[in-house]
Design a protein around this motif. Structure first.
Motif, short mmCIF file in Angstrom:
data_model
loop_
_atom_site.label_atom_id
_atom_site.label_comp_id
_atom_site.label_asym_id
_atom_site.label_seq_id
_atom_site.Cartn_x
_atom_site.Cartn_y
_atom_site.Cartn_z
N ALA A 29 0.85 -1.19 0.00
CA ALA A 29 0.00 0.00 0.00
C ALA A 29 0.89 1.25 0.00
O ALA A 29 1.92 1.28 0.67
N CYS A 30 0.49 2.25 -0.74
CA CYS A 30 1.23 3.53 -0.85
C CYS A 30 2.61 3.34 -1.47
O CYS A 30 3.47 4.21 -1.36
N ASP A 31 2.82 2.24 -2.13
CA ASP A 31 4.13 1.89 -2.69
C ASP A 31 3.98 1.93 -4.21
O ASP A 31 2.95 1.57 -4.74
N SER A 32 5.02 2.40 -4.90
CA SER A 32 4.94 2.40 -6.36
C SER A 32 6.15 1.71 -6.96
O SER A 32 7.29 1.92 -6.52
N VAL A 193 2.32 11.56 -14.74
CA VAL A 193 2.89 10.55 -13.83
C VAL A 193 2.99 11.11 -12.41
O VAL A 193 2.83 10.38 -11.43
N ARG A 194 3.22 12.41 -12.31
CA ARG A 194 3.26 13.03 -10.98
C ARG A 194 1.89 12.88 -10.30
O ARG A 194 1.81 12.51 -9.13
N LEU A 195 0.82 13.16 -11.05
CA LEU A 195 -0.52 13.01 -10.48
C LEU A 195 -0.83 11.55 -10.19
O LEU A 195 -1.38 11.22 -9.13
N LEU A 196 -0.47 10.68 -11.12
CA LEU A 196 -0.76 9.25 -10.95
C LEU A 196 -0.11 8.72 -9.67
O LEU A 196 -0.75 8.06 -8.86
N THR A 197 1.18 9.02 -9.47
CA THR A 197 1.87 8.50 -8.29
C THR A 197 1.34 9.16 -7.01
O THR A 197 1.12 8.47 -6.01
N SER A 198 1.11 10.48 -7.04
CA SER A 198 0.71 11.13 -5.80
C SER A 198 -0.71 10.76 -5.40
O SER A 198 -0.98 10.45 -4.24
N VAL A 199 -1.64 10.76 -6.35
CA VAL A 199 -3.03 10.46 -5.99
C VAL A 199 -3.18 8.99 -5.58
O VAL A 199 -3.90 8.67 -4.64
N THR A 200 -2.46 8.10 -6.27
CA THR A 200 -2.53 6.69 -5.90
C THR A 200 -2.03 6.49 -4.47
O THR A 200 -2.63 5.79 -3.66
N ARG A 201 -0.93 7.17 -4.14
CA ARG A 201 -0.37 7.07 -2.79
C ARG A 201 -1.33 7.64 -1.75
O ARG A 201 -1.57 7.03 -0.71
N GLU A 202 -1.92 8.81 -2.07
CA GLU A 202 -2.87 9.41 -1.13
C GLU A 202 -4.05 8.50 -0.85
O GLU A 202 -4.60 8.49 0.26
N GLN A 203 -4.44 7.73 -1.85
CA GLN A 203 -5.57 6.81 -1.68
C GLN A 203 -5.17 5.53 -0.95
O GLN A 203 -6.01 4.68 -0.68
#
Ligand code: ADP
Ligand code: MG
Length: 240
Positions: A29-32, A193-203
């Motif tokens: 979780a919160c890992d990319s 990609v900035r949005l993809l990584t940050s929003v995915t992590r926030e969720q």
């Protein structure tokens, strides 16, 4: 890191081609995790196998919180998903996974907000509620005012941000992205990609992303290099 999805000893063959030759990988979780490598090295096959789209010929895909066929939670909360029946697997993909592809994944005849609402409706949410919930994603993704636009009326970067909203709408545990910036110019790709990584992590979701672009991969916590179906290098990054 507490892993949510793991591939163990994954093998996949297409005729005489070995696309995966025994890959071990996990994400939390919160890992990319970025998967890189030359064309034909097995990146997409690895992503599709982890996502339950391609069935491995050997090894296992494990997902935390999955129940076995008998409805009994397996040891330590892990369930094997690569051997589930097609109906269970597709229900699981809809509920627990989100997908972002290179392009062309939005339904052209539906406004952006309804594209985002679609997975929620498939989960049984009434249309009005699904659209209301879908709209909440537009501001955080910089899409304010574009709710009623059809995909043909969006730029490539905007369409990818709508696709990100759609992938996240069901609150998935894992988001899979195969070359999500592949059809975009460098600046737009960086923004996406900035949005993809940050929003995915926030969720609180995990992200598994295939890319051939090192700058894009550098937005992820870890980079996995694949070559001839094997992991050739594995690096841990700390990105601001
Ligand atoms: N459906 C398929 N049928 C036959 N061969 C395939 C199929 N999918 C992938 N392959 C082969 O498996 C290897 C890995 O492919 P792929 O995972 O798509 O690589 P990448 O995404 O790294 O470019 C390649 O040799 C490719 O030709
Ligand atoms: Mg590929």
């Amino acid at each position: 890191m507490s892993a949510v999805l793991a591939g163990v000893g994954l093998i996949k063959k297409y005729g005489s081609t070995t696309a995966l030759a025994g890959v071990d990988v996990e994400v939390g979780a919160c890992d990319s995790l970025a998967i890189m490598g030359p064309s034909g090295s097995g990146k997409s096959t690895l992503l599709h196998t982890l996502a339950g789209i391609v069935r491995p010929d050997g090894g296992q895909v494990l997902l935390r919180g999955e129940r076995s066929e008998m409805g009994v939670p397996p040891a330590e909360g892990w369930g094997r998903i690569d051997d589930l029946g097609e109906n269970r697997l597709s229900a699981l993909r809809r509920k627990r996974f989100g997908f972002v592809f290179q392009s062309g994944q939005l339904l052209p005849e539906l406004p952006a907000e309804e594209n985002v609402a679609l997975p929620l409706m498939l989960e049984g949410l009434p249309r009005a509620q699904a659209v209301e919930r879908a709209r909440r994603w537009f501001a955080p993704l910089g899409l304010d005012g574009l709710e009623r636009r059809r995909p043909g009326q969006l730029s490539g970067g905007q369409a990818q941000r709508v696709a990100i909203a759609r992938a996240l709408a069901v609150a998935p545990d894992v988001v899979f992205a195969d070359e999500p910036t592949g059809a975009l110019d460098q600046a737009t790709g960086t923004e996406v990609v900035r949005l993809l990584t940050s929003v995915t992590r926030e969720q609180g979701a995990a992200l598994v992303m295939v890319t051939h672009d090192a700058e894009v991969a550098a937005h992820c916590d870890r980079i996995l290099q694949v070559r001839d179906g094997r992991i050739s290098n594995y690096s841990q990054f700390t990105v601001s």
